[in-house]
Design an enzyme around this catalytic site. Structure first.
Site, PDB file in Angstrom:
ATOM      1  N   LYS A  88     -22.298  52.104  -7.748  1.00  0.00           N
ATOM      2  CA  LYS A  88     -23.010  52.321  -6.485  1.00  0.00           C
ATOM      3  C   LYS A  88     -22.204  51.827  -5.288  1.00  0.00           C
ATOM      4  CE  LYS A  88     -27.515  53.463  -8.038  1.00  0.00           C
ATOM      5  NZ  LYS A  88     -28.901  53.096  -8.339  1.00  0.00           N
TER       6      LYS A  88
ATOM      7  N   ARG B  40     -28.327  51.335 -16.656  1.00  0.00           N
ATOM      8  CA  ARG B  40     -27.701  52.661 -16.571  1.00  0.00           C
ATOM      9  C   ARG B  40     -26.219  52.438 -16.316  1.00  0.00           C
ATOM     10  NH1 ARG B  40     -28.161  56.033 -12.706  1.00  0.00           N
ATOM     11  NH2 ARG B  40     -28.585  58.031 -13.654  1.00  0.00           N
TER      12      ARG B  40
END
Ligand code: PMM
Length: 303
Positions: A243, A282
């Protein structure tokens, strides 16, 4: 170097699609490990994914990448057909279904445990019919009104993610006085709405939604307080992999680290999440992440 050669643990870039034979012992939700954090391998079947540059947008490439993660030990393959990055274009359900269904079917046939990453109840319904076993929804407060009924009726695990607004509006809504307190309050209020609609509380997996309506500092505050989330009495899923907040931390020569340069930082967050008692993480680099969560478990950190 093409996309396949660049992926971890891959075969030759030109390898044909493997023949997929049904397996006798498919992975199941009941068979997920309970002695360590579960790893969901991320499979974005989108041309505009911020994290893989759309490398796996072609069905065959996506299936190959999903199979690789499955054979490399990912516990779950999380298949998504719509990017959720800020300002991403909404994808019509028909287009989303055309992207994800062939991939879900192939991976289920190969024995993988598949979660469907979608904000649309119709996509979730058809993916479940195709053999997916978990619904992963990042829509937060903007959830599809048909979603609670579907999840209640099917009785499958459902990932409920904190997000304010939509992909277009969420960045402007990233204002908090007390980010952890407000995220917990908003997430548990959403949880209560799903339970009131008939969803079994034990099927709800909570996700604090790193990067969704959160600045970098908000994400770090949530990561520092993951124990607050794991104490809520639900399984907790954490999605930090590649991210943007890792890119801005991990600058190299003054340049924001590119998504593919964020895997080491992603592993570190996965390890911290495992140590804080997260049920799942994840991850793009699923194989390395399985190693990381095994280390956290062996160190006795998983509660
Ligand atoms: N992040 C993305 C997509 N799906 N699902 C859950 N439950 N949690 C997340 O944090 C999450 C998600 C966006 O990241 P990606 O494009 O790298 O998959």
């Amino acid at each position: 170097m093409d996309s396949l050669a660049a992926a971890p643990g891959t075969g030759p870039a030109t390898s044909p699609l493997p023949v997929i034979r049904p397996v006798r012992t498919p992975r199941t939700v009941a068979g997920l490990p309970t002695d360590r954090t579960v790893v969901m391998g991320i499979l974005n079947v989108t041309p505009d994914s911020f994290s893989d540059g759309g490398k796996y947008s072609v069905t065959d490439e996506a299936i190959k990448h999903g199979l690789r993660m499955h054979y490399a030990g990912a516990d779950v393959i999380d298949v998504g057909g719509e990017s959720s990055r800020p300002n991403a274009r909404p994808v019509p359900v028909e287009e989303e279904l055309a992207r994800v269904l062939p991939v879900v079917k192939a991976l289920v046939t190969a024995g993988a445990l598949v979660s469907i990453d979608t904000m649309h109840a119709e996509t979730a319904r058809q993916a479940l019919d195709a053999g997916a076993a978990i619904v992963n929804d990042v829509s937060g407060e903007e959830f599809d009104p048909a979603m609670p009924d579907l999840v209640a009726e099917r009785g499958v695990p459902y990932v409920l993610t904190h997000r304010r607004g939509t992909a277009e509006t969420m960045d402007a809504l990233a204002t908090y006085d007390d980010v952890v307190g407000e995220v917990v309050a908003e997430l548990t209020a959403l949880r209560d709405r799903f339970v009131a609609a008939g969803v079994a509380a034990e099927q709800i997996i909570l996700d604090p939604g790193l990067g969704f309506a959160k600045t970098d500092e908000h994400n770090w505050a949530v990561i520092r307080s993951l124990g607050t989330f794991t104490a809520l009495g639900h399984r907790v899923l954490v999605g930090a992999s590649r991210k943007r907040f890792l890119g801005t931390l991990l600058t190299s020569a003054g340049r924001t680290a590119a998504p593919a340069e964020r895997d080491h930082g992603s592993l570190a967050v996965a390890t911290l999440a495992a140590a804080a008692g997260a049920w799942g993480v994840r991850a793009h680099d699923a194989a390395a992440t399985v190693d990381a969560v095994k280390v956290a478990a062996a160190a006795g950190q998983r509660r």
